[in-house]
Design an enzyme around this catalytic site. Structure first.
Site, mmCIF file in Angstrom:
data_model
loop_
_atom_site.group_PDB
_atom_site.id
_atom_site.type_symbol
_atom_site.label_atom_id
_atom_site.label_comp_id
_atom_site.label_asym_id
_atom_site.label_seq_id
_atom_site.Cartn_x
_atom_site.Cartn_y
_atom_site.Cartn_z
ATOM 1 N N HIS A 132 -2.023 -7.080 4.067
ATOM 2 C CA HIS A 132 0.003 -6.896 3.173
ATOM 3 C C HIS A 132 -0.001 -4.809 2.801
ATOM 4 O O HIS A 132 0.603 -5.664 2.918
ATOM 5 C CB HIS A 132 -0.664 -7.661 1.405
ATOM 6 C CG HIS A 132 -1.534 -6.820 0.428
ATOM 7 N ND1 HIS A 132 -2.265 -6.636 -0.049
ATOM 8 C CD2 HIS A 132 -0.971 -6.011 -0.202
ATOM 9 C CE1 HIS A 132 -2.386 -6.103 -1.417
ATOM 10 N NE2 HIS A 132 -1.378 -5.357 -1.357
ATOM 11 N N SER B 139 -4.396 -1.792 -4.244
ATOM 12 C CA SER B 139 -4.932 -2.430 -2.750
ATOM 13 C C SER B 139 -4.966 -1.311 -1.676
ATOM 14 O O SER B 139 -4.700 -0.424 -1.423
ATOM 15 C CB SER B 139 -3.240 -3.007 -2.984
ATOM 16 O OG SER B 139 -2.676 -3.595 -3.058
ATOM 17 N N GLY B 140 -6.183 -2.440 -0.699
ATOM 18 C CA GLY B 140 -6.657 -1.722 0.226
ATOM 19 C C GLY B 140 -7.647 -1.146 0.433
ATOM 20 O O GLY B 140 -8.645 -0.515 0.607
ATOM 21 N N GLY C 13 -1.009 -0.151 -6.000
ATOM 22 C CA GLY C 13 -1.056 0.493 -5.935
ATOM 23 C C GLY C 13 -2.586 0.899 -5.426
ATOM 24 O O GLY C 13 -3.453 2.251 -4.779
ATOM 25 N N ASP D 164 -6.749 -11.245 4.256
ATOM 26 C CA ASP D 164 -6.296 -9.320 3.927
ATOM 27 C C ASP D 164 -6.883 -9.233 4.153
ATOM 28 O O ASP D 164 -8.012 -7.754 3.082
ATOM 29 C CB ASP D 164 -5.695 -9.510 2.535
ATOM 30 C CG ASP D 164 -4.852 -8.782 2.202
ATOM 31 O OD1 ASP D 164 -4.370 -8.248 2.403
ATOM 32 O OD2 ASP D 164 -4.570 -8.892 0.750
HETATM 33 C C1 4AZ Z 1 -1.305 -4.516 -5.651
HETATM 34 O O1 4AZ Z 1 -0.329 -4.827 -6.331
HETATM 35 C C2 4AZ Z 1 -2.740 -5.035 -7.243
HETATM 36 N N1 4AZ Z 1 -5.117 -7.391 -10.609
HETATM 37 C C3 4AZ Z 1 -3.956 -5.518 -6.568
HETATM 38 C C4 4AZ Z 1 -4.199 -5.512 -7.844
HETATM 39 C C5 4AZ Z 1 -4.212 -6.588 -8.348
HETATM 40 C C6 4AZ Z 1 -3.058 -6.486 -8.594
HETATM 41 C C7 4AZ Z 1 -1.865 -6.176 -8.074
HETATM 42 C C8 4AZ Z 1 -5.333 -7.007 -9.412
HETATM 43 O O2 4AZ Z 1 -1.415 -3.713 -5.225
#
Ligand code: 4AZ
Length: 833
Positions: free
Chosen positions: A638, A784-785, A782, A690
């Site tokens: 994503h 993520s990944g 932020g 993902d």
């Molecule tokens: C995001 O938007 C995100 N609480 C990553 C992890 C989580 C929520 C949002 C988990 O990158």
């Protein structure tokens, strides 16, 4: 009778004469007759020849065995040793092996060693000779090697004889050997020399160095820092100081192969490699900010570097200086209501042969509580230990803030170290407490620990002995277990026995959409045949039609063997037999043995060297990623989906490796991307699959702050409640801004069925859940990944990739992560890693 005479050799005799002639002159056509007549003699000749050949082969065989193999049945055994010569005075020339004085004394020592060994008939038989390696002060200490050639079957008996014999000379009572020779010896100590230190396949080099006064000498592995240390080498540094001093050895760079079976450094409290004086064997990496430092007992030390034929590492650099051992704080009287103390040289290695005693005295009427924030005392059967109030000995590695309470205002603490294996030691704090109130405003556990009152009956074992979870009256949001524990309601009927007595799993049945495991556990129907052992008995993966090598719940070795044990990779055991489960293990370790995410804390520099910060070029951090090789990163699919910005284009991104603080980008290693491979089945609506791969435009060089995380095998499983670590520069609260310094937080794996319920059925088997269900700790925007890292066999594995969640750190809303073992085959196919 000579077997040769039994008809094998043909000597024509009188009785044979006619027969002989007849044979010669019979017509060729009468063959049958000829054969008949010649029959018995011919058979005798053939039998004779065969027997002759067999005997010859036997003789040759015996000779070959005797001259070739028999010599291999003898072992070369080398014993290293030291002894004290009490009736000689040390002269400086003894430091120089070429001096006449050295050679003269060495000759005397060798001949007296020969006499000593001659006291044992067994040793006399196999003794070859002794070589004196060095002398040091006190009166004179001689360091030597003694060679024996021992038949294999006698090796143990010879070890025993050497040990018995040296024991008779080991006491402080001096003895003149067999009342011959002029030297009087005592303190004779011998050890078998580790065969790796005298292998003929290795190049041997020896350096000697004397550190004087306040000078600081440097020793370095060959080639350091310009080239890696050489393969197949044994290098020794004999270090000396002035009499009356001890040596301090500090490695300010230490970077060797991770596996000590291949390359290692050993530090000895001696001038020859004797196990009895082995302080430590080290390999891997140590931070310059937390250097490895050793202190000797006397003015000598030996450092050895042993390398094998593979591995290409920079090596080490160490400083050698002199110290007075008695200037290191060791014991004393401590008064007042609180205070602290530590083992000598803490947090560096304490020295061998040390005894310190602290006498603590707090105001009368109060009792003493002692805490050890750090405790690492060599585990060798408590040979080194801390003894409190004369009670049992503490050793090994104790939990942070291990606590001992006394029941008087006085306490003695003794620290003792023997002649070998040192460790970092301990730091301790003490405080006085009211005997009537040992845990002011806190809950006192049965093990006397104090925990916050809110931790009582919260479903987690905070005391360590579960006493905070006993005898609980649960409120309606908790399950009342029969054993009086309370557990959060979402653990009800989740297939895991959270209560311990099964209360939370009785009368559950399985609902529609659920699969009933053979052990009556219920899991989501979606988890059947998904390649994960979701039922603890693995029954959800039985009878599945997919073609698999071995089974889904086994690890397939290169030799096609199937390993049923969980997570067999890189656990230090060759489960496969061909080493394939232990190959490619140079991952998942931080460089330093030192020791946003919502609810986390600042990471230490180099603690998560696989963490990558993905920036939109010349802009800001957007996503995290993990290094899996010199060229490849793993991130979330994503993160690389186009919207107004072309996130799917490699040219959009710059990756920062070895970054700690977003403010220090210039000090990190920047790479552009060559290609991005999102998973072809990524679903942008459900976030299923993902995961994405990024290839760097050029390989990175691993360093203290850049190195890969291990990839789990496709069969790795994580159990609910397993502790995992999340890291990232994401928001530190929901809707908040990103972190400047890399954050870390510890969360727990949440059972898939429970999670699916909590997340309203949105969890697929390609996802996994982790969090703290009471809220407060989570990944966030932020992050993520970035990695969800799982510690196994002292290595970190990329168990998950931060994917999504319902807000951040909300109660009963775990973070959702891509289940990396599911994608192990795909990663291998695309990257070769
Ligand atoms: C995001 O938007 C995100 N609480 C990553 C992890 C989580 C929520 C949002 C988990 O990158």
């Amino acid at each position: 009778m000579d077997p040769m005479d039994g008809g094998m050799r043909y000597t024509p005799g009188r009785s044979d004469k006619d027969w002989d002639q007849g044979v010669t002159f019979l017509p060729a056509s009468d063959n049958k007759k000829l054969e008949k007549k010649r029959g018995p003699a011919r058979v005798r000749v053939i039998v004779g020849l065969v027997i002759l050949a067999a005997v010859l082969a036997l003789i040759v065989g015996v000779l070959v065995w005797h001259f070739h193999f028999r010599k291999d049945l003898n072992l070369q055994k080398i014993y290293t040793g030291s002894l004290r010569i009490t009736n000689q005075a040390f002269v400086n020339e003894y430091e120089n092996p070429d001096s006449a004085e050295f050679q003269d004394l060495a000759k005397q020592v060798s001949s007296q060693l020969k006499l000593m060994y001659s006291e044992s008939p067994l040793l006399t038989k196999y003794y070859v000779g002794s070589r004196v390696q060095a002398f040091s002060e006190g009166s004179v200490i001689a360091y030597y090697e003694s060679d024996f050639t021992v038949p294999v079957g006698q090796a143990a008996a010879v070890d025993q004889a050497v040990s018995d014999l040296t024991n008779t000379y080991s006491s402080t009572k001096s003895r003149r050997i067999a009342n011959q020779g002029v030297l009087i010896f005592d303190h004779v100590v011998t050890s078998v020399l580790d065969t790796r230190l005298f292998s003929n396949a290795r190049t041997n080099t020896r350096f000697s160095q004397h550190t004087r006064g306040t000078a600081e000498e440097i020793i370095k592995s060959p080639g350091f820092p310009d080239s890696p240390y050489p393969p197949n080498s044994v290098v020794q540094w004999q270090l000396r100081g002035d009499q009356g001093f001890a040596l301090k050895l500090s490695f300010d760079t230490f970077n060797l192969e991770q596996n000590c079976a291949n390359d290692f450094v050993r530090v000895y409290d001696s001038l020859v490699p004797m196990d009895k004086f082995l302080l430590a064997e080290k390999c891997g990496y140590y931070s310059p900010s937390d250097p490895l430092t050793f202190i000797s007992t006397r003015n000598v030390m030996l450092v050895t570097l042993v390398t094998n034929d593979n591995g290409n590492y920079p090596g080490f650099r160490a400083r050698v200086s002199q110290i007075k051992r008695d200037e290191l704080p060791c014991g004393g009287t401590l008064t007042g209501s609180s205070g602290n103390f530590q083992s000598p040289n803490f947090p560096n290695y304490y020295s061998p042969n040390t005894t310190c005693q602290w006498n603590i005295e707090v105001p009368a009427g109060k009792f003493i509580k002692l805490k050890f924030p750090k405790f690492m005392v060599s585990t060798e059967s408590c040979a080194d230990y801390v003894q409190i109030a004369g009670k049992s000995k503490l050793c090994g590695q104790l939990a942070t803030n291990y606590m001992v309470t006394g029941n008087s205002s006085k306490m003695t603490v003794v620290f003792y170290s023997d002649s070998s294996y040192v460790d970092r030691g301990f730091s301790a704090t003490y405080e006085a407490y009211e005997p009537t109130d040992p845990c002011p405003e806190m809950y006192q556990c049965e093990n006397k620990r104090c925990v916050k009152p809110t931790m009582r009956c919260d479903g987690w074992n905070d005391c360590g002995d579960s006493s905070d979870e006993k005898k609980c009256q649960c409120d309606s949001s908790m399950i009342q277990c029969k054993n009086s524990f309370c557990k959060p309601m979402f653990f009800l009927c989740d297939g895991v026995n959270d209560c311990g007595d099964g209360t939370d799993e009785i009368n559950c049945g399985c609902k529609t959409g659920e699969f009933k495991c053979s052990n009556d556990q219920c899991i989501s129907e979606k988890m059947k045949c998904d390649g994960n052992r979701d039922c603890t008995d693995g029954s959800d993966e039985e009878g599945c039609s997919r073609e698999m090598s071995c089974t889904v719940s086994t690890f397939t070795c290169n030799n096609n063997k199937c390993i049923t044990k969980n997570n067999p990779q890189c656990d230090g055991q060759d489960d496969c037999g061909d080493g394939s489960d232990e190959s490619n293990c140079n991952c998942g370790k931080k460089a330093f043995k030192s020791s946003r995410v919502v609810g986390g804390e600042d990471a230490v520099v180099g603690e998560f060297p696989w963490q990558v910060s993905l920036h939109i070029k010349n802009m800001a951090h957007v996503c995290g990623a993990s290094i899996i090789s010199e060229r490849w990163l793993v991130t979330a699919a994503h993160c690389v989906q186009d919207d107004k910005i072309k996130y799917s284009q490699p040219s959009t991104w710059e990756a920062y490796l070895g970054l700690h603080t977003q403010k220090d980008k210039q000090t990190a290693t920047k790479r552009f991307l060559k290609q991005i491979i999102p998973h072809p089945s990524y679903n942008p609506y459900t976030y299923d699959n993902d995961i994405a791969l990024m290839e760097l435009d050029s390989a990175v060089t691993y360093s203290d702050t850049i190195r890969p995380i291990c990839l789990p095998s496709g069969t790795d499983v994580y159990n609910s409640s397993d502790s995992v670590i999340i890291t990232g520069w994401g928001a530190t609260r929901e809707g908040g801004s990103g972190a400047i310094v890399l954050q870390k937080a510890r969360v727990r794996i949440i059972n898939g069925t429970t999670c699916d319920k909590l997340m309203s059925g949105q969890i697929t088997s390609r996802m996994m859940c982790a969090g703290v269900l009471t809220g407060g700790v989570d990944a966030c925007q932020g992050d993520s990944g970035g990695p969800l890292a799982y510690l196994s066999s002292e290595r970190m594995y990329l168990a998950g990739v931060v994917s999504w969640g319902d807000g951040c750190a909300r109660k009963n809303k775990p973070g959702i992560y891509t289940n990396v073992p599911k994608f192990r085959g795909w990663i291998k196919e695309k990257t070769g890693v």
